[in-house]
Design a protein around this motif. Structure first.
Motif, PDB file in Angstrom:
ATOM      1  N   HIS A  86     -18.051 -46.372 -21.823  1.00 30.52           N
ATOM      2  CA  HIS A  86     -17.558 -47.138 -22.965  1.00 30.52           C
ATOM      3  C   HIS A  86     -16.262 -46.576 -23.538  1.00 30.52           C
ATOM      4  O   HIS A  86     -15.773 -47.062 -24.550  1.00 30.52           O
ATOM      5  N   ASP A  87     -15.719 -45.520 -22.913  1.00 29.55           N
ATOM      6  CA  ASP A  87     -14.472 -44.930 -23.411  1.00 29.55           C
ATOM      7  C   ASP A  87     -13.628 -44.429 -22.241  1.00 29.55           C
ATOM      8  O   ASP A  87     -14.021 -44.579 -21.087  1.00 29.55           O
ATOM      9  N   ASP A  88     -12.495 -43.832 -22.536  1.00 23.44           N
ATOM     10  CA  ASP A  88     -11.598 -43.303 -21.502  1.00 23.44           C
ATOM     11  C   ASP A  88     -11.443 -41.792 -21.602  1.00 23.44           C
ATOM     12  O   ASP A  88     -10.480 -41.228 -21.100  1.00 23.44           O
ATOM     13  N   LYS A  89     -12.365 -41.124 -22.253  1.00 17.76           N
ATOM     14  CA  LYS A  89     -12.252 -39.690 -22.501  1.00 17.76           C
ATOM     15  C   LYS A  89     -12.594 -38.882 -21.250  1.00 17.76           C
ATOM     16  O   LYS A  89     -13.226 -39.374 -20.330  1.00 17.76           O
ATOM     17  N   ILE A  90     -12.157 -37.643 -21.269  1.00 11.97           N
ATOM     18  CA  ILE A  90     -12.527 -36.671 -20.243  1.00 11.97           C
ATOM     19  C   ILE A  90     -13.499 -35.696 -20.894  1.00 11.97           C
ATOM     20  O   ILE A  90     -13.261 -35.222 -22.007  1.00 11.97           O
ATOM     21  N   TYR A  91     -14.594 -35.413 -20.195  1.00 18.99           N
ATOM     22  CA  TYR A  91     -15.640 -34.550 -20.731  1.00 18.99           C
ATOM     23  C   TYR A  91     -15.802 -33.313 -19.849  1.00 18.99           C
ATOM     24  O   TYR A  91     -15.651 -33.376 -18.634  1.00 18.99           O
ATOM     25  N   ALA A  92     -16.150 -32.203 -20.511  1.00 15.60           N
ATOM     26  CA  ALA A  92     -16.481 -30.969 -19.805  1.00 15.60           C
ATOM     27  C   ALA A  92     -17.902 -30.598 -20.178  1.00 15.60           C
ATOM     28  O   ALA A  92     -18.310 -30.751 -21.333  1.00 15.60           O
ATOM     29  N   GLY A  93     -18.644 -30.123 -19.180  1.00 19.50           N
ATOM     30  CA  GLY A  93     -20.026 -29.757 -19.428  1.00 19.50           C
ATOM     31  C   GLY A  93     -20.354 -28.407 -18.832  1.00 19.50           C
ATOM     32  O   GLY A  93     -19.804 -28.024 -17.801  1.00 19.50           O
ATOM     33  N   ALA A  94     -21.254 -27.707 -19.506  1.00 20.07           N
ATOM     34  CA  ALA A  94     -21.750 -26.427 -19.011  1.00 20.07           C
ATOM     35  C   ALA A  94     -23.259 -26.532 -18.857  1.00 20.07           C
ATOM     36  O   ALA A  94     -23.953 -26.975 -19.776  1.00 20.07           O
ATOM     37  N   ALA A  95     -23.733 -26.149 -17.681  1.00 18.05           N
ATOM     38  CA  ALA A  95     -25.171 -26.181 -17.413  1.00 18.05           C
ATOM     39  C   ALA A  95     -25.813 -24.928 -17.991  1.00 18.05           C
ATOM     40  O   ALA A  95     -25.372 -23.814 -17.722  1.00 18.05           O
ATOM     41  N   THR A  96     -26.829 -25.158 -18.825  1.00 21.90           N
ATOM     42  CA  THR A  96     -27.603 -24.062 -19.394  1.00 21.90           C
ATOM     43  C   THR A  96     -29.065 -24.451 -19.306  1.00 21.90           C
ATOM     44  O   THR A  96     -29.459 -25.494 -19.817  1.00 21.90           O
ATOM     45  N   GLY A  97     -29.842 -23.631 -18.634  1.00 20.65           N
ATOM     46  CA  GLY A  97     -31.248 -23.983 -18.472  1.00 20.65           C
ATOM     47  C   GLY A  97     -31.383 -25.290 -17.716  1.00 20.65           C
ATOM     48  O   GLY A  97     -30.806 -25.471 -16.653  1.00 20.65           O
ATOM     49  N   ASP A  98     -32.111 -26.235 -18.293  1.00 20.05           N
ATOM     50  CA  ASP A  98     -32.332 -27.525 -17.647  1.00 20.05           C
ATOM     51  C   ASP A  98     -31.383 -28.609 -18.131  1.00 20.05           C
ATOM     52  O   ASP A  98     -31.554 -29.772 -17.779  1.00 20.05           O
ATOM     53  N   THR A  99     -30.414 -28.271 -18.946  1.00 22.31           N
ATOM     54  CA  THR A  99     -29.525 -29.289 -19.517  1.00 22.31           C
ATOM     55  C   THR A  99     -28.065 -28.984 -19.215  1.00 22.31           C
ATOM     56  O   THR A  99     -27.706 -27.861 -18.872  1.00 22.31           O
ATOM     57  N   VAL A 100     -27.249 -30.022 -19.361  1.00 18.32           N
ATOM     58  CA  VAL A 100     -25.801 -29.869 -19.288  1.00 18.32           C
ATOM     59  C   VAL A 100     -25.259 -30.460 -20.584  1.00 18.32           C
ATOM     60  O   VAL A 100     -25.502 -31.631 -20.884  1.00 18.32           O
ATOM     61  N   ALA A 101     -24.578 -29.639 -21.366  1.00 20.20           N
ATOM     62  CA  ALA A 101     -24.034 -30.085 -22.644  1.00 20.20           C
ATOM     63  C   ALA A 101     -22.578 -30.497 -22.439  1.00 20.20           C
ATOM     64  O   ALA A 101     -21.752 -29.684 -22.015  1.00 20.20           O
ATOM     65  N   PHE A 102     -22.261 -31.771 -22.737  1.00 20.44           N
ATOM     66  CA  PHE A 102     -20.903 -32.289 -22.550  1.00 20.44           C
ATOM     67  C   PHE A 102     -20.154 -32.346 -23.876  1.00 20.44           C
ATOM     68  O   PHE A 102     -20.739 -32.664 -24.919  1.00 20.44           O
ATOM     69  N   HIS A 103     -18.865 -32.049 -23.794  1.00 25.56           N
ATOM     70  CA  HIS A 103     -17.966 -32.134 -24.934  1.00 25.56           C
ATOM     71  C   HIS A 103     -16.686 -32.793 -24.481  1.00 25.56           C
ATOM     72  O   HIS A 103     -16.223 -32.565 -23.348  1.00 25.56           O
ATOM     73  N   GLU A 104     -16.106 -33.590 -25.358  1.00 26.23           N
ATOM     74  CA  GLU A 104     -14.820 -34.215 -25.042  1.00 26.23           C
ATOM     75  C   GLU A 104     -13.743 -33.143 -24.933  1.00 26.23           C
ATOM     76  O   GLU A 104     -13.686 -32.226 -25.759  1.00 26.23           O
ATOM     77  N   LEU A 105     -12.923 -33.244 -23.911  1.00 26.39           N
ATOM     78  CA  LEU A 105     -11.758 -32.364 -23.800  1.00 26.39           C
ATOM     79  C   LEU A 105     -10.626 -33.006 -24.585  1.00 26.39           C
ATOM     80  O   LEU A 105     -10.168 -34.097 -24.228  1.00 26.39           O
ATOM     81  N   THR A 106     -10.197 -32.349 -25.634  1.00 28.53           N
ATOM     82  CA  THR A 106      -9.113 -32.881 -26.443  1.00 28.53           C
ATOM     83  C   THR A 106      -7.870 -32.032 -26.219  1.00 28.53           C
ATOM     84  O   THR A 106      -7.951 -30.867 -25.818  1.00 28.53           O
ATOM     85  N   VAL A 107      -6.748 -32.604 -26.473  1.00 28.48           N
ATOM     86  CA  VAL A 107      -5.472 -31.892 -26.367  1.00 28.48           C
ATOM     87  C   VAL A 107      -5.352 -30.974 -27.575  1.00 28.48           C
ATOM     88  O   VAL A 107      -5.623 -31.390 -28.699  1.00 28.48           O
ATOM     89  N   PHE A 108      -4.960 -29.738 -27.353  1.00 30.47           N
ATOM     90  CA  PHE A 108      -4.776 -28.841 -28.487  1.00 30.47           C
ATOM     91  C   PHE A 108      -3.419 -28.199 -28.435  1.00 30.47           C
ATOM     92  O   PHE A 108      -2.725 -28.227 -27.472  1.00 30.47           O
TER      93      PHE A 108
END
Length: 185
Positions: free
Chosen positions: A163-185
């Motif tokens: 539903h969007d055009d964002k780029i996401y980064a995720g880190a696998a921890t345990g049984d989950t992968v937590a995603f966060h939007e990669l924003t320009v800084f």
């Protein structure tokens, strides 16, 4: 003069090399693409992989040395090798996700792309890597056996990313992968 201490060689001046550097995990970079044709995605039931047991995944593979800074080049090479599809047959090819995970002796970094198949494009459905199949992109697809990060990417994309055009980064921890939007800084 080199001597042995604790399994690590000593430098000529008697110092021992940094043990953390000697035991650093290997890095494995890979790409994968999910190609849409209407409401279906092209997936590969991969068989005989050194990295994952038989399971459903996108089309892709490992980086060659000359591709290390160009995930799209790796992806396009793998896509051509495994399906015969070239870049001229794709619309809206974009890297949308990166996921990092750790195994016992390696850190894996996966780059996930999404694209639409150009209408009228024929796809070679035979592949040396396994079985290619067009599958409906729905909740049932998300219940199939897949590598953990690939399943997490598809679940996030199904709920949010499509539903969007964002780029996401995720880190696998345990049984989950937590995603966060990669924003320009």
């Amino acid at each position: 003069m080199h001597g042995e201490t604790g399994g690590l060689p000593r430098e000529s001046d008697g110092r021992q090399p940094n043990a953390a550097l000697c035991s650093a995990p290997k890095l494995r970079s890979m790409t994968s693409v999910y190609i849409a044709r209407g409401a279906e995605l092209l997936l590969l039931y991969r068989i005989g992989s050194r990295v994952v047991p038989p399971c459903w995944c996108g089309i892709g593979g490992h980086f060659e040395p000359e591709e290390m800074n160009d995930p799209q080049a790796c992806l396009l090479r793998e896509l051509k090798e495994e399906t015969g599809i070239g870049p001229e047959s794709l619309l809206n090819l974009r890297m949308r996700y990166m996921a990092i995970s750790r195994r016992e002796k390696e850190i894996r970094l996966n780059y996930y792309f999404f694209a639409d198949l150009l209408p009228g494009t024929q796809v070679e459905m035979c592949c040396e890597e396994g079985k290619l199949q067009w599958l409906p992109f729905d909740r049932q697809l998300l219940e199939r056996e897949m590598p953990r990060s690939a399943k997490a990417v598809l679940c996030h994309y199904y709920e949010t990313g499509r539903h969007d055009d964002k780029i996401y980064a995720g880190a696998a921890t345990g049984d989950t992968v937590a995603f966060h939007e990669l924003t320009v800084f």
